[in-house]
Scaffold this active site. Structure first.
Site, PDB file in Angstrom:
ATOM      1  N   GLN A  40      35.003  37.862  40.411  1.00  0.00           N
ATOM      2  CA  GLN A  40      34.845  38.963  41.371  1.00  0.00           C
ATOM      3  C   GLN A  40      34.553  40.259  40.613  1.00  0.00           C
ATOM      4  O   GLN A  40      35.455  41.041  40.334  1.00  0.00           O
ATOM      5  CB  GLN A  40      36.144  39.096  42.180  1.00  0.00           C
ATOM      6  CG  GLN A  40      36.097  40.106  43.288  1.00  0.00           C
ATOM      7  CD  GLN A  40      35.267  39.609  44.452  1.00  0.00           C
ATOM      8  OE1 GLN A  40      35.464  38.504  44.920  1.00  0.00           O
ATOM      9  NE2 GLN A  40      34.371  40.432  44.918  1.00  0.00           N
ATOM     10  N   PHE A  41      33.284  40.483  40.278  1.00  0.00           N
ATOM     11  CA  PHE A  41      32.938  41.677  39.500  1.00  0.00           C
ATOM     12  C   PHE A  41      33.271  42.962  40.248  1.00  0.00           C
ATOM     13  O   PHE A  41      33.494  43.997  39.633  1.00  0.00           O
ATOM     14  CB  PHE A  41      31.469  41.644  39.064  1.00  0.00           C
ATOM     15  CG  PHE A  41      30.494  42.109  40.094  1.00  0.00           C
ATOM     16  CD1 PHE A  41      30.083  43.431  40.132  1.00  0.00           C
ATOM     17  CD2 PHE A  41      29.980  41.223  41.044  1.00  0.00           C
ATOM     18  CE1 PHE A  41      29.171  43.864  41.085  1.00  0.00           C
ATOM     19  CE2 PHE A  41      29.077  41.642  41.987  1.00  0.00           C
ATOM     20  CZ  PHE A  41      28.668  42.967  42.013  1.00  0.00           C
ATOM     21  N   THR A  42      33.331  42.914  41.569  1.00  0.00           N
ATOM     22  CA  THR A  42      33.576  44.137  42.335  1.00  0.00           C
ATOM     23  C   THR A  42      34.985  44.678  42.139  1.00  0.00           C
ATOM     24  O   THR A  42      35.267  45.805  42.556  1.00  0.00           O
ATOM     25  CB  THR A  42      33.303  43.926  43.835  1.00  0.00           C
ATOM     26  OG1 THR A  42      34.183  42.928  44.344  1.00  0.00           O
ATOM     27  CG2 THR A  42      31.855  43.521  44.071  1.00  0.00           C
TER      28      THR A  42
END
Length: 144
Positions: free
Chosen positions: A74-76
């Site tokens: 989950q890069f966010t």
């Protein structure tokens, strides 16, 4: 490294309409974010923390119950929306840095004996869960 951890009674992830990972609880859904300076040592520490985290029923851990984990990149989690209306993703590591570290968390959990399901790195994923409690924690694993 940063992780959002949710105690779940069930969770699943689909890509293009196909289930690629699912667990039935009790267990943990773990969203993992990686920043530029993160290391394999941090991935190992995060895995150990997740395996021993006592947030399941009666203050037990996944290791106590042999409970499953669903781990999704989950890069966010490293998005910054403090200014303006559009988040900045500068703190998120690029895929070539992040993917091996997310894989390292999964591999270490499996080495500890965990049953781990995953999403697909970089894919457009649909995540469904039943948050049990609800219990949601944010973990930060620093590079100390």
């Amino acid at each position: 490294m940063r992780a959002v951890v949710q105690r779940v009674s069930e969770a699943g992830v689909t890509v293009e309409g196909r289930v690629v990972g699912e667990i039935e609880g009790p267990g943990l859904l773990v969203l993992v974010g990686v920043t530029h300076a993160d290391t394999p040592a941090q991935a190992r520490r995060l895995a150990a923390k997740l395996w021993g985290l006592r947030i399941l029923q009666d203050e037990r851990s996944c290791s106590d119950l042999n409970a499953p984990l669903l781990v999704i990149s989950q890069f966010t989690l490293y998005g910054d929306a403090r200014k303006g209306r559009r988040p900045s993703w500068i703190a998120a590591a690029p895929g070539e840095v992040a993917e091996p570290l997310v894989d390292a968390v999964v591999a270490e959990l499996r080495a500890l004996g965990a049953k781990v399901e995953t999403g697909v790195f970089g894919a457009d994923m649909k995540v469904a869960l039943v948050n049990d409690g609800p219990i949601t924690l944010i973990l930060e694993i620093d590079g100390v």
